[in-house]
Design a protein around this motif. Structure first.
Motif, PDB file in Angstrom:
ATOM      1  N   UNK A 127       0.829  -1.203   0.000  1.00  0.00           N
ATOM      2  CA  UNK A 127       0.000   0.000   0.000  1.00  0.00           C
ATOM      3  C   UNK A 127       0.863   1.252   0.000  1.00  0.00           C
ATOM      4  N   UNK A 128       2.070   1.163   0.524  1.00  0.00           N
ATOM      5  CA  UNK A 128       3.060   2.246   0.506  1.00  0.00           C
ATOM      6  C   UNK A 128       2.521   3.544   1.120  1.00  0.00           C
ATOM      7  N   UNK A 129       1.751   3.409   2.177  1.00  0.00           N
ATOM      8  CA  UNK A 129       1.183   4.599   2.808  1.00  0.00           C
ATOM      9  C   UNK A 129       2.248   5.452   3.486  1.00  0.00           C
ATOM     10  N   UNK A 130       3.343   4.842   3.900  1.00  0.00           N
ATOM     11  CA  UNK A 130       4.414   5.603   4.537  1.00  0.00           C
ATOM     12  C   UNK A 130       5.017   6.645   3.614  1.00  0.00           C
ATOM     13  N   UNK A 131       5.088   6.342   2.333  1.00  0.00           N
ATOM     14  CA  UNK A 131       5.623   7.305   1.362  1.00  0.00           C
ATOM     15  C   UNK A 131       4.539   8.225   0.807  1.00  0.00           C
ATOM     16  N   UNK A 132       3.357   7.687   0.606  1.00  0.00           N
ATOM     17  CA  UNK A 132       2.269   8.494   0.058  1.00  0.00           C
ATOM     18  C   UNK A 132       1.746   9.505   1.075  1.00  0.00           C
ATOM     19  N   UNK A 133       1.654   9.081   2.303  1.00  0.00           N
ATOM     20  CA  UNK A 133       1.166   9.934   3.387  1.00  0.00           C
ATOM     21  C   UNK A 133       2.246   9.993   4.453  1.00  0.00           C
TER      22      UNK A 133
ATOM     23  N   UNK B  90       1.583   7.111  10.867  1.00  0.00           N
ATOM     24  CA  UNK B  90       2.420   6.261  11.705  1.00  0.00           C
ATOM     25  C   UNK B  90       2.518   4.876  11.086  1.00  0.00           C
ATOM     26  N   UNK B  91       3.697   4.312  11.109  1.00  0.00           N
ATOM     27  CA  UNK B  91       3.909   2.959  10.608  1.00  0.00           C
ATOM     28  C   UNK B  91       3.810   2.011  11.798  1.00  0.00           C
ATOM     29  N   UNK B  92       2.595   1.574  12.094  1.00  0.00           N
ATOM     30  CA  UNK B  92       2.362   0.830  13.329  1.00  0.00           C
ATOM     31  C   UNK B  92       1.661  -0.501  13.088  1.00  0.00           C
ATOM     32  N   UNK B  93       2.138  -1.234  12.115  1.00  0.00           N
ATOM     33  CA  UNK B  93       1.534  -2.527  11.827  1.00  0.00           C
ATOM     34  C   UNK B  93       1.677  -3.470  13.024  1.00  0.00           C
ATOM     35  N   UNK B  94       2.843  -3.509  13.632  1.00  0.00           N
ATOM     36  CA  UNK B  94       3.060  -4.411  14.767  1.00  0.00           C
ATOM     37  C   UNK B  94       2.168  -4.020  15.951  1.00  0.00           C
ATOM     38  N   UNK B  95       2.045  -2.736  16.214  1.00  0.00           N
ATOM     39  CA  UNK B  95       1.177  -2.291  17.310  1.00  0.00           C
ATOM     40  C   UNK B  95      -0.267  -2.699  17.055  1.00  0.00           C
ATOM     41  N   UNK B  96      -0.737  -2.522  15.823  1.00  0.00           N
ATOM     42  CA  UNK B  96      -2.105  -2.911  15.491  1.00  0.00           C
ATOM     43  C   UNK B  96      -2.290  -4.421  15.609  1.00  0.00           C
ATOM     44  N   UNK B  97      -1.272  -5.174  15.245  1.00  0.00           N
ATOM     45  CA  UNK B  97      -1.336  -6.622  15.382  1.00  0.00           C
ATOM     46  C   UNK B  97      -1.431  -7.023  16.848  1.00  0.00           C
ATOM     47  N   UNK B  98      -0.649  -6.380  17.695  1.00  0.00           N
ATOM     48  CA  UNK B  98      -0.680  -6.713  19.121  1.00  0.00           C
ATOM     49  C   UNK B  98      -2.021  -6.347  19.758  1.00  0.00           C
ATOM     50  N   UNK B  99      -2.626  -5.256  19.316  1.00  0.00           N
ATOM     51  CA  UNK B  99      -3.974  -4.914  19.807  1.00  0.00           C
ATOM     52  C   UNK B  99      -4.935  -6.057  19.494  1.00  0.00           C
ATOM     53  N   UNK B 100      -4.846  -6.552  18.265  1.00  0.00           N
ATOM     54  CA  UNK B 100      -5.751  -7.606  17.829  1.00  0.00           C
ATOM     55  C   UNK B 100      -5.496  -8.901  18.590  1.00  0.00           C
TER      56      UNK B 100
ATOM     57  N   UNK C 241      -7.622   2.352  10.099  1.00  0.00           N
ATOM     58  CA  UNK C 241      -8.229   3.339  11.000  1.00  0.00           C
ATOM     59  C   UNK C 241      -7.159   4.246  11.590  1.00  0.00           C
ATOM     60  N   UNK C 242      -6.004   3.674  11.935  1.00  0.00           N
ATOM     61  CA  UNK C 242      -4.897   4.487  12.459  1.00  0.00           C
ATOM     62  C   UNK C 242      -4.440   5.501  11.423  1.00  0.00           C
ATOM     63  N   UNK C 243      -4.360   5.078  10.163  1.00  0.00           N
ATOM     64  CA  UNK C 243      -3.974   5.990   9.085  1.00  0.00           C
ATOM     65  C   UNK C 243      -5.007   7.095   8.913  1.00  0.00           C
TER      66      UNK C 243
END
Length: 107
Positions: free
Chosen positions: A18-24, A28-38, A61-63
């Protein structure tokens, strides 16, 4: 040993594609944090698919929250919040309708 959402190359590939880190740049680049929440929500092994999908939803949602915090003016955010609230209400009504139909079909 089975792979889980924490170590899934598929999740990482989805997020980087998705390359949201470069586009936006402000997100925040928080895939691991979102995974741990789940994982904290549902940890049983049989719910692996749910964890993957919920992690994706949480990441998006974080984005959206980052965009909301960084770029919105008060007037724009009031309109956007109103749209989201109406969407949630519509989805709630739609789900109630589906459950009513499912209950009717069972009887």
């Amino acid at each position: 040993m089975k792979k889980n959402a924490l170590h899934s190359p598929l999740m990482l590939r989805w997020w980087t594609s998705m390359d949201l880190g470069n586009k936006l740049f402000y997100t925040r680049d928080r895939l691991m944090e979102n995974t741990l929440w789940t994982v904290g929500e549902v940890f049983e092994p049989q719910f692996g698919y749910y964890r993957k999908m919920a992690t994706r939803v949480n990441a998006l949602i974080t984005t959206l929250d980052d965009a909301y915090d960084v770029y919105g003016t008060l007037e724009e955010l009031e309109v956007f919040t109103d749209v989201i609230e109406r969407l949630v209400l519509s989805l709630d009504l739609f789900c109630m309708l589906l459950f009513s139909i499912a209950g009717f079909l069972e009887n």
